[in-house]
Structures are given as C-alpha cells and as structure tokens.
Design an enzyme around this catalytic site. Structure first.
Site, mmCIF file in Angstrom:
data_model
loop_
_atom_site.group_PDB
_atom_site.id
_atom_site.type_symbol
_atom_site.label_atom_id
_atom_site.label_comp_id
_atom_site.label_asym_id
_atom_site.label_seq_id
_atom_site.Cartn_x
_atom_site.Cartn_y
_atom_site.Cartn_z
ATOM 1 N N GLY A 143 11.646 -5.351 5.420
ATOM 2 C CA GLY A 143 10.514 -6.218 5.729
ATOM 3 C C GLY A 143 9.188 -5.501 5.860
ATOM 4 N N HIS A 144 9.168 -4.188 5.699
ATOM 5 C CA HIS A 144 7.937 -3.414 5.915
ATOM 6 C C HIS A 144 7.706 -2.462 4.758
ATOM 7 C CE1 HIS A 144 5.022 -0.849 8.130
ATOM 8 N NE2 HIS A 144 4.849 -1.928 8.867
ATOM 9 N N PHE A 145 7.253 -2.791 3.720
ATOM 10 C CA PHE A 145 6.820 -4.088 3.198
ATOM 11 C C PHE A 145 7.566 -4.314 1.889
ATOM 12 C CE2 PHE A 145 3.146 -2.441 5.562
ATOM 13 C CZ PHE A 145 2.922 -3.479 6.432
ATOM 14 N N ILE A 180 7.069 1.122 3.502
ATOM 15 C CA ILE A 180 6.400 2.141 4.311
ATOM 16 C C ILE A 180 7.074 2.163 5.684
ATOM 17 C CG2 ILE A 180 4.244 2.817 5.442
ATOM 18 C CD1 ILE A 180 2.751 1.443 3.159
#
Length: 158
Positions: free
Chosen positions: A61-63, A68
């Site tokens: 989820g990041h990203f 990252i």
C-alpha cells in the site's frame, strides 16, 4: 561474551545473525526490521543491516506502482538497532527488561528506500543515565543518507 552472542574482540561484536537479533529483541515478523548486525562496539555504536525486499507487507500500500519504505519504519529499524546496542552494552539479554522508546527528535528523510536494497543502520549512544539512553541514528544506502534521527529510550521491566 558467550559464543552465542557472536565473536567479540575488545568490545566489538561481529557475526551477529538474525537468530541473535531475535534473542535480543521482542519484535517478530512482520515488524522485525533488523536482519543482522555487521558490527557492534559495546557502549558506543552499532552497524546493523535490513535487507529491503519487495515481499515486505508495507509495499502493498505504500505506494502501488512506486514502492517506498515508509519513513516511520526506517526510524523503527534504527530504534531496533539501538535496542540491540542497549541490550548488549547494558547486559540485558535474558533479564526481562525491554527498551521502550520515549521521544523522537530531529527526524529528517533525505532519500527514498525502494525494494532490493540493503539499508545500513548506524546508531550511536549519545548519552546514558541509569535507565534512560539517548541515541543518534542514520539509515543509509551505500553513501546516501535516507534518514537521520535522534531518539530517547527507557529501560523498563517487560
């Protein structure tokens, strides 16, 4: 220093693998963020390593499309390295004591951490007083700083 703690010479501990990290810290997957210790100088500094893999849960989820490592997890990795430094330096292994972080100051994020890198975690004691310790930490990929932070921890019963 016992064989289990790694090879020790003049207060420097080498060959400290993930099993030894897990013996020093209460953290477990997915929040164990130190894979090994490259070197540790008792009462001074530690150089630990995190192998950042695309398989890390936080990359989902990041990203999406531009993975990252979150900055707060870089700080957590530095804090865990500091925990190992404190446990070894203060002889806390097996004592039932834990290292709790109390304050984070001057956090700066300089460069992104993407999958497929080795994140070097450099932490130094800046102050020790009975149960309170202060540290300065720097995360790096090669010679590029990704994160810098100062933090305070307390030694307490678990």
């Amino acid at each position: 220093m016992s064989e289990e703690q790694g090879a020790a010479t003049d207060g420097v501990i080498l060959d400290y693998d993930v099993r030894k990290v897990m013996a020093a810290l209460p953290h477990r997957y997915p929040l164990l963020l130190v894979d090994r210790v490259a070197s540790l100088t008792l009462n001074e500094r530690i150089h630990a390593v995190k192998a950042v893999s695309m398989n890390e849960q936080f990359f989902q989820g990041h990203f999406p499309g531009r993975p990252i490592m979150p900055g707060v997890l870089q700080i957590e990795a530095l804090a865990q390295a500091a925990g190992v430094l404190a446990v070894e330096s203060l002889g806390l292994a097996g004592s039932g004591k834990l290292v709790y972080f109390m304050a984070i100051e001057d956090a700066k994020f300089r460069n992104p951490v993407e999958p497929g890198v080795l994140l070097d975690l450099h932490v130094e004691f800046t102050q020790k007083r009975s149960r309170v310790c202060k540290f300065s930490g720097k995360a790096m990929i090669g010679d590029k700083v990704t994160c810098e932070v100062n933090f305070t921890a307390m030694i307490a019963d678990s």
